[in-house]
Design an enzyme around this catalytic site. Sequence first.
Site, PDB file in Angstrom:
ATOM      1  N   CYS A  43       1.024  -1.208  -0.176  1.00 43.64           N
ATOM      2  CA  CYS A  43       0.056  -0.025   0.115  1.00 43.64           C
ATOM      3  C   CYS A  43       0.889   1.105   0.067  1.00 43.64           C
ATOM      4  O   CYS A  43       0.592   2.164  -0.954  1.00 43.64           O
ATOM      5  CB  CYS A  43      -0.781  -0.011   1.228  1.00 43.64           C
ATOM      6  SG  CYS A  43      -1.835   1.394   1.191  1.00 43.64           S
ATOM      7  N   CYS A  48      -1.595   1.527  -3.334  1.00 38.62           N
ATOM      8  CA  CYS A  48      -2.514   2.665  -2.939  1.00 38.62           C
ATOM      9  C   CYS A  48      -1.910   4.112  -2.750  1.00 38.62           C
ATOM     10  O   CYS A  48      -2.315   5.211  -3.530  1.00 38.62           O
ATOM     11  CB  CYS A  48      -3.106   2.462  -1.508  1.00 38.62           C
ATOM     12  SG  CYS A  48      -3.375   0.827  -1.154  1.00 38.62           S
ATOM     13  N   LYS A  51      -0.176   5.532  -6.088  1.00 37.98           N
ATOM     14  CA  LYS A  51      -0.977   5.518  -7.245  1.00 37.98           C
ATOM     15  C   LYS A  51      -1.919   6.723  -6.927  1.00 37.98           C
ATOM     16  O   LYS A  51      -2.164   7.517  -7.857  1.00 37.98           O
ATOM     17  CB  LYS A  51      -1.608   4.106  -7.041  1.00 37.98           C
ATOM     18  CG  LYS A  51      -3.123   3.952  -8.029  1.00 37.98           C
ATOM     19  CD  LYS A  51      -4.033   4.476  -7.607  1.00 37.98           C
ATOM     20  CE  LYS A  51      -5.006   4.380  -6.110  1.00 37.98           C
ATOM     21  NZ  LYS A  51      -5.357   2.896  -5.837  1.00 37.98           N
ATOM     22  N   TYR A 177      -9.072  -3.362 -10.941  1.00 36.61           N
ATOM     23  CA  TYR A 177      -8.817  -1.877 -10.026  1.00 36.61           C
ATOM     24  C   TYR A 177      -7.655  -1.281 -10.826  1.00 36.61           C
ATOM     25  O   TYR A 177      -7.707   0.075 -11.193  1.00 36.61           O
ATOM     26  CB  TYR A 177      -8.642  -2.128  -8.792  1.00 36.61           C
ATOM     27  CG  TYR A 177      -9.641  -2.602  -7.747  1.00 36.61           C
ATOM     28  CD1 TYR A 177     -10.054  -1.523  -6.752  1.00 36.61           C
ATOM     29  CD2 TYR A 177     -10.298  -3.742  -8.010  1.00 36.61           C
ATOM     30  CE1 TYR A 177     -11.035  -1.922  -6.020  1.00 36.61           C
ATOM     31  CE2 TYR A 177     -11.190  -3.945  -6.897  1.00 36.61           C
ATOM     32  CZ  TYR A 177     -11.629  -2.969  -5.891  1.00 36.61           C
ATOM     33  OH  TYR A 177     -12.436  -3.416  -5.033  1.00 36.61           O
ATOM     34  N   GLU A 181      -7.414   2.102 -12.952  1.00 30.49           N
ATOM     35  CA  GLU A 181      -6.850   3.325 -12.365  1.00 30.49           C
ATOM     36  C   GLU A 181      -5.608   3.880 -13.154  1.00 30.49           C
ATOM     37  O   GLU A 181      -5.449   5.041 -13.357  1.00 30.49           O
ATOM     38  CB  GLU A 181      -6.414   2.990 -10.732  1.00 30.49           C
ATOM     39  CG  GLU A 181      -7.576   3.056 -10.036  1.00 30.49           C
ATOM     40  CD  GLU A 181      -7.227   2.592  -8.673  1.00 30.49           C
ATOM     41  OE1 GLU A 181      -7.859   2.544  -7.612  1.00 30.49           O
ATOM     42  OE2 GLU A 181      -6.020   1.832  -8.192  1.00 30.49           O
ATOM     43  N   HIS A 435     -27.354  20.876  -0.495  1.00 36.83           N
ATOM     44  CA  HIS A 435     -27.560  21.470  -1.715  1.00 36.83           C
ATOM     45  C   HIS A 435     -26.715  22.858  -2.113  1.00 36.83           C
ATOM     46  O   HIS A 435     -26.698  23.679  -0.804  1.00 36.83           O
ATOM     47  CB  HIS A 435     -29.190  21.911  -1.862  1.00 36.83           C
ATOM     48  CG  HIS A 435     -29.634  22.308  -3.228  1.00 36.83           C
ATOM     49  ND1 HIS A 435     -29.453  21.351  -4.247  1.00 36.83           N
ATOM     50  CD2 HIS A 435     -29.805  23.597  -3.707  1.00 36.83           C
ATOM     51  CE1 HIS A 435     -30.113  22.151  -5.302  1.00 36.83           C
ATOM     52  NE2 HIS A 435     -30.043  23.549  -4.871  1.00 36.83           N
ATOM     53  N   GLU A 440     -26.395  14.758  -2.607  1.00 35.65           N
ATOM     54  CA  GLU A 440     -27.820  14.797  -2.224  1.00 35.65           C
ATOM     55  C   GLU A 440     -28.685  14.006  -2.868  1.00 35.65           C
ATOM     56  O   GLU A 440     -29.756  13.724  -2.594  1.00 35.65           O
ATOM     57  CB  GLU A 440     -28.127  16.379  -2.250  1.00 35.65           C
ATOM     58  CG  GLU A 440     -28.661  16.761  -3.617  1.00 35.65           C
ATOM     59  CD  GLU A 440     -29.031  18.306  -3.725  1.00 35.65           C
ATOM     60  OE1 GLU A 440     -29.976  18.667  -2.799  1.00 35.65           O
ATOM     61  OE2 GLU A 440     -28.460  18.953  -4.489  1.00 35.65           O
TER      62      GLU A 440
HETATM   63  P1  NDP Z   1      -8.256  -7.510 -10.206  1.00 31.28           P
HETATM   64  O1  NDP Z   1      -8.481  -8.917  -9.912  1.00 31.28           O
HETATM   65  O2  NDP Z   1      -9.017  -6.321  -9.663  1.00 31.28           O
HETATM   66  O3  NDP Z   1      -8.246  -7.619 -11.999  1.00 31.28           O
HETATM   67  C1  NDP Z   1      -7.785  -8.492 -12.700  1.00 31.28           C
HETATM   68  C2  NDP Z   1      -8.257  -8.311 -13.995  1.00 31.28           C
HETATM   69  O4  NDP Z   1      -7.396  -8.775 -14.953  1.00 31.28           O
HETATM   70  C3  NDP Z   1      -9.549  -8.732 -14.419  1.00 31.28           C
HETATM   71  O5  NDP Z   1     -10.250  -7.646 -15.137  1.00 31.28           O
HETATM   72  C4  NDP Z   1      -9.356 -10.119 -14.897  1.00 31.28           C
HETATM   73  O6  NDP Z   1     -10.330 -10.419 -15.750  1.00 31.28           O
HETATM   74  C5  NDP Z   1      -8.099  -9.888 -15.869  1.00 31.28           C
HETATM   75  N1  NDP Z   1      -7.449 -11.012 -15.909  1.00 31.28           N
HETATM   76  C6  NDP Z   1      -7.106 -12.233 -15.054  1.00 31.28           C
HETATM   77  N2  NDP Z   1      -6.200 -12.879 -15.486  1.00 31.28           N
HETATM   78  C7  NDP Z   1      -6.106 -12.555 -16.926  1.00 31.28           C
HETATM   79  C8  NDP Z   1      -5.435 -12.896 -18.064  1.00 31.28           C
HETATM   80  N3  NDP Z   1      -4.840 -14.263 -17.836  1.00 31.28           N
HETATM   81  N4  NDP Z   1      -5.427 -12.579 -19.071  1.00 31.28           N
HETATM   82  C9  NDP Z   1      -6.176 -11.227 -19.236  1.00 31.28           C
HETATM   83  N5  NDP Z   1      -7.046 -10.655 -18.261  1.00 31.28           N
HETATM   84  C10 NDP Z   1      -6.993 -11.213 -17.059  1.00 31.28           C
HETATM   85  O7  NDP Z   1      -6.774  -7.311 -10.196  1.00 31.28           O
HETATM   86  P2  NDP Z   1      -5.781  -6.144 -10.118  1.00 31.28           P
HETATM   87  O8  NDP Z   1      -4.607  -6.608 -10.583  1.00 31.28           O
HETATM   88  O9  NDP Z   1      -6.509  -4.759 -11.037  1.00 31.28           O
HETATM   89  O10 NDP Z   1      -5.844  -5.671  -8.765  1.00 31.28           O
HETATM   90  C11 NDP Z   1      -5.270  -6.521  -7.629  1.00 31.28           C
HETATM   91  C12 NDP Z   1      -6.241  -6.279  -6.359  1.00 31.28           C
HETATM   92  O11 NDP Z   1      -5.471  -5.411  -5.806  1.00 31.28           O
HETATM   93  C13 NDP Z   1      -7.776  -5.875  -6.644  1.00 31.28           C
HETATM   94  O12 NDP Z   1      -8.457  -7.158  -6.581  1.00 31.28           O
HETATM   95  C14 NDP Z   1      -7.911  -5.037  -5.315  1.00 31.28           C
HETATM   96  O13 NDP Z   1      -8.314  -5.989  -4.258  1.00 31.28           O
HETATM   97  C15 NDP Z   1      -6.638  -4.565  -5.003  1.00 31.28           C
HETATM   98  N6  NDP Z   1      -6.476  -2.963  -5.523  1.00 31.28           N
HETATM   99  C16 NDP Z   1      -7.253  -2.109  -4.592  1.00 31.28           C
HETATM  100  C17 NDP Z   1      -7.740  -0.976  -5.242  1.00 31.28           C
HETATM  101  C18 NDP Z   1      -8.273  -0.125  -4.582  1.00 31.28           C
HETATM  102  O14 NDP Z   1      -8.987  -0.252  -3.500  1.00 31.28           O
HETATM  103  N7  NDP Z   1      -8.545   1.247  -5.077  1.00 31.28           N
HETATM  104  C19 NDP Z   1      -6.593  -0.459  -6.367  1.00 31.28           C
HETATM  105  C20 NDP Z   1      -5.598  -1.250  -6.804  1.00 31.28           C
HETATM  106  C21 NDP Z   1      -5.829  -2.713  -6.380  1.00 31.28           C
HETATM  107  P3  NDP Z   1     -11.990 -10.950 -15.310  1.00 31.28           P
HETATM  108  O15 NDP Z   1     -12.686  -9.921 -14.748  1.00 31.28           O
HETATM  109  O16 NDP Z   1     -12.095 -11.760 -16.338  1.00 31.28           O
HETATM  110  O17 NDP Z   1     -11.201 -12.260 -14.187  1.00 31.28           O
END
Ligand code: NDP
Length: 457
Positions: A43, A48, A51, A177, A181, A435, A440
Amino acid sequence: MPRYDFDLFTIGAGSGGVAASRRAASYGARVAIAEESRVGGTCVIRGCVPKKLLVYGAEFAEAFADAAGYGWEVPPPSFDWPELIAAKDREIERLSEIYIRMLGEAGAELLLGRAVVVDPHTVEVEGRRCTAENILIATGSRPVFPDIPGIEHVISSNEALDLKELPRRVVIVGGGYIAVEFAGIFNNLGAKVVELIRRPELLSGFDDDIRVALGEEMRARGIEIHPRTHVAQIEKAKEGCRVVTTDRREFAADLVLYATGRWPNTAKMGFAESGVALDDKGAIVVDEWSQTSVPNIYAVGDVTDRLNLTPVAIAEGRALAETLFNNNPIVMDHRNVPSAVFGRPPIGAVGLSEESARREVGEVDVYMTRFRPMKNTLSGRGEKTLIKLVVDPRNDRVLGCHMLGPDAPEIVQGLAIAIKCGATKRQFDETVGIHPSAAEEFVTMREKSVRPKMAAE
Ligand code: NDP
C-alpha cells in the site's frame, strides 16, 4: 524466564502486519516484525499511496481544461513526469520512515531481511533464529502474469509507478482496479491508452450499470477499450512492442502494462513445510479468527486472499491483536466493506450490486439517476455522474450504494456507515440533502427505475 523470545513474530511489515504488531505491542506483548523489502508494504511503497499521488497529479489536467468555462485564461500547461515521480518518491520515503518510527515507539523490534518459518515456533531472519509463541504471516501479494510468449516485455503496476519517462502509447491488459486506475492516470497525462479486457465490460464484480457507464465515460475521454479480447503474444517492435491478440489484431505500444491480478506471497518461506495449509492459488487458508491450520500461526491481509484491500488487512490485524493480547475476541466482519476505484471518473461502492442482490434476496427495487453535475455546466464537460441504490423490498433495507463520478470515494465512505447500521430507504428519504451537491441525490431519489434488466456479461 519466558518460554519464547517473543509473544508475536510478524512476517511482513505492510499494512496488516504493522497494524497487528503495533496493537499487540500496545498491550505489552513482546513483538518482532520482519521485512525483506521496504517497511510499509504494497500500500505505502508500491500501491495505494503512490498510485493516489499520481491520480492527484493527473487530475490537474481536468482542472486546467475546465477552468476556461469559469473565466480563467490558462496558458497551455506543461507537465514534468520525472518531477512528479521524484516528489512521489520523497513522500513514500517519508511515510516509510514514519512506519519505522511508529514500530519503534510501540516497542516492536524490526528485523530487516527475509524471514523463513523453521517450525511452528521458530522463525529465521538472515541467520538469526527467533522463537515465538505466535507467528503472524502478513506477506501480502505480488502481480501475476499469464504465461504467454513475450510476457518478459511487459511491466506490472510496480514498475509503472517508477517509469523514467511518460510513455506516449500504453496498452493495458486487464479490466480490474489497477488497470482502470492506470488507464485514467496515463490518459489524463496525455498518453494514448488502449485497454484490452477479456470480459464484455470493465470491473467484474461491480454493479453492471456502473461498469457500463464507466466504459462509456472512459471511451468519451479517449481511452480505447477492447472487450472480449485475449492476448496471444507480445513482440518486440522497432519502437516499443506489438501486442498481438488471438484473433490477430495488433496494438502498438511504448509500454505494455499487465494488471491481471495478484497472487499471495507464500513460496519458499517455510509455511507449507511447517504444516500451514494453502489453497490452490497458494493463499493461506484461515478461519474467521485468521487462524491457520497450525493453531499458533495466523495470517492476515492479501496473503489470505479474502478481501484484498488495505483497510481490511488493517482491521484483520487489529482484530487478531485484540483477540490474542487484550482478551477482547473480535471477528473481522467482511460484509459491507466499501471500496473505491480511483479511475477517471472514480467509483465508490458499498454493499451489494444489483446482480448480487438479486441472487441473494430475489427481486429488488432500484433507484438510479444519471445527471450532469453542476460543475460540468459552465466547464462544458459532458461527463455524467451515476448514483444508484439497491433496496430489499421486503424490509426496505438499502443493500447497496453505488456511485460513478467526482468525489464518489469520499461520498460513499459516509454512506457505508448507514449501510453498516442497516439503514432503510425511508431513512435515506428522511435525511435532508446538502444543496447543491451531487451527494444529495442519494437522499432525493423517489422513483423506482423500471428496468428491463440489461446484463454486462
Ligand atoms: P483484479 O482482480 O481487480 O483484476 C484483474 C483483471 O485482470 C480482471 O479484469 C481479470 O479479468 C483480468 N485477468 C485476469 N487474468 C487474466 C489473464 N490471464 N488474461 C487477461 N486478463 C486477465 O486485479 P488487479 O491486478 O487490478 O488488482 C489486484 C487487487 O488489488 C484488486 O483485486 C484489489 O483487491 C486490489 N486493489 C485495490 C485498489 C483500490 O482499492 N482502489 C486499487 C488497486 C488494487 P476477469 O474479470 O475476467 O477475471
